[in-house]
Design an enzyme around this catalytic site. Structure first.
Site, mmCIF file in Angstrom:
data_model
loop_
_atom_site.group_PDB
_atom_site.id
_atom_site.type_symbol
_atom_site.label_atom_id
_atom_site.label_comp_id
_atom_site.label_asym_id
_atom_site.label_seq_id
_atom_site.Cartn_x
_atom_site.Cartn_y
_atom_site.Cartn_z
ATOM 1 N N HIS A 87 -11.244 -6.446 7.849
ATOM 2 C CA HIS A 87 -11.678 -6.230 6.466
ATOM 3 C C HIS A 87 -13.105 -5.687 6.389
ATOM 4 O O HIS A 87 -13.764 -5.837 5.371
ATOM 5 C CB HIS A 87 -11.621 -7.548 5.665
ATOM 6 C CG HIS A 87 -10.251 -8.104 5.499
ATOM 7 N ND1 HIS A 87 -9.587 -8.753 6.524
ATOM 8 C CD2 HIS A 87 -9.400 -8.111 4.423
ATOM 9 C CE1 HIS A 87 -8.399 -9.145 6.098
ATOM 10 N NE2 HIS A 87 -8.258 -8.761 4.821
ATOM 11 N N GLU B 40 0.823 -1.211 0.000
ATOM 12 C CA GLU B 40 0.000 0.000 0.000
ATOM 13 C C GLU B 40 0.858 1.263 0.000
ATOM 14 O O GLU B 40 0.503 2.270 -0.613
ATOM 15 C CB GLU B 40 -0.956 0.004 1.198
ATOM 16 C CG GLU B 40 -2.151 -0.910 1.042
ATOM 17 C CD GLU B 40 -1.815 -2.400 1.193
ATOM 18 O OE1 GLU B 40 -0.751 -2.722 1.765
ATOM 19 O OE2 GLU B 40 -2.606 -3.236 0.738
#
Lengths: 324, 423
Positions: free
Chosen positions: A129, A60
């Site tokens: 998540h 990321e």
């Protein structure tokens, strides 16, 4: 007008912007050959090639950092982070770099990048998540935060985000990709910073974004049958926030319920509630109620997960508490 | 014996007054004729004198508040009377109806919202109509803002909010109910927090009366306007002569004094201009009292020259100077600014060429006078410079038709163009 799904609307927005501006390109994990974890970039790799639709490493920091750099040199990257939960890994790139560069360089550099991601519960993906972290980013000046709830808004807002000269965090919802809605045939833009009255009403104002907007509309439908008229407002853009539309409604109803899928403490609702009080205390006929997720990690159990976040019934109960 | 001191009515148009300053204190002995307070009415500031003597026991009329005529403002007693001797009774309002309502409906009912809050602070001596307050009242901000805006005392309203608090709905219901029982409540603006900010000037005293009377005049009387050009050459010559010959006596007449004299003579010829419409009949006034509009720092007032037709120009001039001076000092007495039958308003000194005035009801006409300007006028086909003046007569068409107004104006014009005719 024609009916499309939320993911298709996003896909169309990307295609139109890729066609319009050669500086636009897409990057992220599995956005290329695989077509995106939720299908948003389906077919783009085939049509635009690996130069403009770029699969990245699972990093990321690299995705956001590269996007910031590309944007500074004049490109218009649309970077995807697969889950909003992963933004923490790239946090410095987001709040210290993307959000600050234009200011630090006195306007000589700008960062016209769009950071797409998705959040929310509904698929039993557990605590890492399933979060709704939008309120974190409201605290950072220099970032715009967009959260569409319908296919129409998704397409129009994504096009506006790509054309914006500042970093825009564009948060989709994993349970909305399959939802359907009407969009016009021709090109259109939904400007950033403009809320939408999704359902007019006169007794109570409900402000909700992303998937909670659908819950709020369902609650309003039920309440209408019981004689309570609910006005449902979708801010669509949380930063900048369209207080005018919200205050117009508050002046009419005097009662407000704020709904969000994120945790109540330090959430979006706290900010909106305070601003309503600052701008229109004397229009309030009742205390403001927040309906938000419990302050707990999202459980994986399909039985427990829905209990952690607001339900349609909770919204109905809140409205009734204010309006008897 | 305890006597009530009530707010006196000082003029026909006075409904309320403001006590600007009490000149005496509770406990003072007051003799007949002593000035006891200063009052601002719709038109003037006055010192009000005591009509009876006694000890001032208690003041209930507060300084700075609008108080209806006839409202008790203080209690007077004899030597030895105590404050506690004042009979317990509800505040006497202007309207009897209001009072009986309050009595029969239980004294806890809040006062109808149209009346300004005229209750004194509750004291053990004079029981008030307010119920004693124990716990605080729970009311939503929205309901409280509405209550303040509409001047509703909500202490006795029962709340129907989710927790029993007073909400907007309760105030609205209360207002709807009281609207059925009485004329529409006055809507004085309160302070919604997000409204545009600006300096707020209360409409009180003179300003309020001007606003009400001008609106009433325009609403009631269909105005027609007639304008005439008047050659002031001869008036100018006459004025110069009079002023030159009377300069050593300190007398200086103005054009306006001459115009007023001309109007007085014209009114005698055309009595319909000097009339008033009352109860479906036209009253032709038997006296000619011309009012002269005088502008003040905070409004305007129209002192009246009585029997104008019987006075000479010099007499009129002297009287107007005196009245205008008093008006500017706020010292006009009510009989000096009432009873007019016609008005002259002159803005010539501000270089205004022409304007239209609103009729000063219950009069039926007003003359608006502009500046005298040197103007080219054709005389035998050649341009000649003459001092010209435009005047505009506003007539109440219910009483005065255009032709009558025109004849009146023609008469005024002939007088001013041949001022010797006025002698």
């Amino acid at each position: 007008m024609r009916e499309v799904r939320y993911w298709q609307a996003l896909n169309e927005a990307l295609r139109e912007e890729l066609d319009r501006d050669p500086d636009v390109f897409v990057m992220g994990e599995d956005v290329g050959i695989y077509g995106g974890a939720y299908g948003v970039t389906k077919g783009l790799y085939e049509d635009y090639g690996e130069e403009r639709i770029r699969d990245t490493a699972i990093s990321e920091q690299v995705i956001v950092g590269a996007a910031v750099g590309a944007a500074m040199t004049g490109m218009r990257p649309v970077a995807e982070i697969m889950y909003v939960d992963f933004l923490g890994v790239a946090m410095d790139q987001i709040f210290n770099q993307a959000a600050k560069i234009r200011y630090m360089f006195g306007g000589k550099a700008k960062v016209p990048m769009t950071l797409r991601t998705q959040g929310g519960t509904g698929r039993g993906l557990a605590a890492q998540h399933s979060q709704s972290l939008e309120s974190w980013f409201l605290h950072v000046p220099g970032l715009k935060v967009v959260m569409p709830s319908t296919p129409y808004d998704a397409k129009g807002l994504l096009k506006a985000a790509i054309r914006d000269d500042n970093p825009v965090l564009f948060i989709e919802h994993k349970m909305l990709y399959g939802t359907k809605g009407m969009i016009p045939d021709g090109e259109y833009i939904v400007p950033l910073g403009l809320a939408d009255v999704k359902r007019p009403g006169s007794d109570v104002t409900v402000v909700a974004h992303s998937r909670m907007l659908l819950y709020a509309l369902e609650a309003a439908e039920t309440l209408e049958k019981e004689g309570i008229s609910v006005e449902v407002i979708d801010p669509r853009t949380l930063a900048p926030l369209d207080m005018d539309t919200i205050m117009t409604s508050v002046k009419k109803t005097g009662r407000v319920v704020l709904v969000e899928e994120g945790c109540k403490t330090g959430g979006v609702g706290g900010e909106i509630a305070t601003r309503i009080m600052e701008e229109g205390f004397y229009y309030l006929d009742a205390p403001i109620i927040r309906v938000a997720a419990k302050d707990v990690p999202i459980p994986m159990s399909p039985a427990l997960e829905p209990l952690a976040v607001p339900s349609v019934q909770e919204i109905i109960d809140a409205v009734k508490k204010l309006y008897v | 014996m305890i006597k009530e001191l009530k707010l006196p009515k000082m003029s026909d148009t006075m409904d309320t007054g403001q006590i600007t300053k009490w000149l005496v204190k509770e406990g003072d002995f007051i003799k007949k004729g002593d000035p006891i307070f200063e009052m601002q009415t719709d038109k003037v500031n006055l010192e009000v004198e005591a009509l009876e003597e006694g000890v001032l026991l208690k003041i209930v009329g507060k300084e700075g508040e609008d108080i209806p005529v006839g409202q008790v403002i203080a209690y007077l007693g004899d030597e030895g009377d105590k404050v506690s001797d004042i009979p317990a009774q509800p505040q006497e309002g202007q309207e009897k109806k209001q009072e009986t309502e309050a009595k029969t409906e239980d004294v806890q009912m809040p006062k109808p919202s149209s009346a300004p809050d005229i209750q004194p602070e509750p004291t053990p001596d004079i029981p008030s109509m307010e119920k004693p307050k124990g716990d605080r009242i729970f009311i939503s901000p929205r309901a409280r803002a509405l209550a303040q805006r509409e001047k509703v005392d909500y202490s006795a309203i029962k709340g129907t909010g989710p927790m029993g608090e007073i909400i907007e709905r309760d105030i609205k219901e209360y207002l709807a109910k009281s609207a059925l029982q009485q004329p529409a409540p006055s809507k004085e603006q309160a302070v919604p927090s997000t409204a545009a900010q600006g300096q707020r000037i209360e409409m009180t005293g003179m300003r309020k009366v001007i606003a009400e009377r001008m609106l009433a005049s325009v609403a009631a009387a269909p105005h027609i306007y007639l304008t005439a050009d008047i050659d002031m050459t001869q008036c100018r010559d006459m004025r110069t002569k009079i002023n030159d010959s009377l300069a050593d006596k300190g007398i200086k007449i103005s054009y306006n004094d001459i115009i007023i004299k001309a109007c007085a003579l014209a009114l005698k010829e055309y009595p319909y201009i000097n009339s008033t419409l009352k109860d479906g009949a036209i009253i032709l006034q038997d006296r000619i009292n011309i009012g002269v509009a005088v502008s003040l720092a905070d409004g305007l007032i129209v002192p009246v020259v009585r029997d104008t037709d019987k006075k000479t120009i010099v007499e009129i001039s002297k009287e107007i100077k005196e009245l205008a001076g008093k008006a500017r000092e706020g010292k006009l007495m009510p009989d000096e600014f009432s009873g007019g039958t016609f008005t002259v308003s002159n803005l010539g000194m501000f270089d205004i060429t022409q304007f239209t005035a609103i009729i000063n009801q219950p009069e039926s006409a007003i003359l608006a006078v502009g500046a005298i300007k040197d103007t080219f006028v054709p005389v035998d086909g050649r341009p000649v410079v003459k001092p010209m003046m435009k005047v505009t007569l506003s007539c109440d068409h219910r009483v005065i038709d255009g032709a009558v107004g025109a004849q009146f104006l023609k008469f005024v014009k002939s007088m001013l163009e041949n001022p010797l005719l006025m002698l």
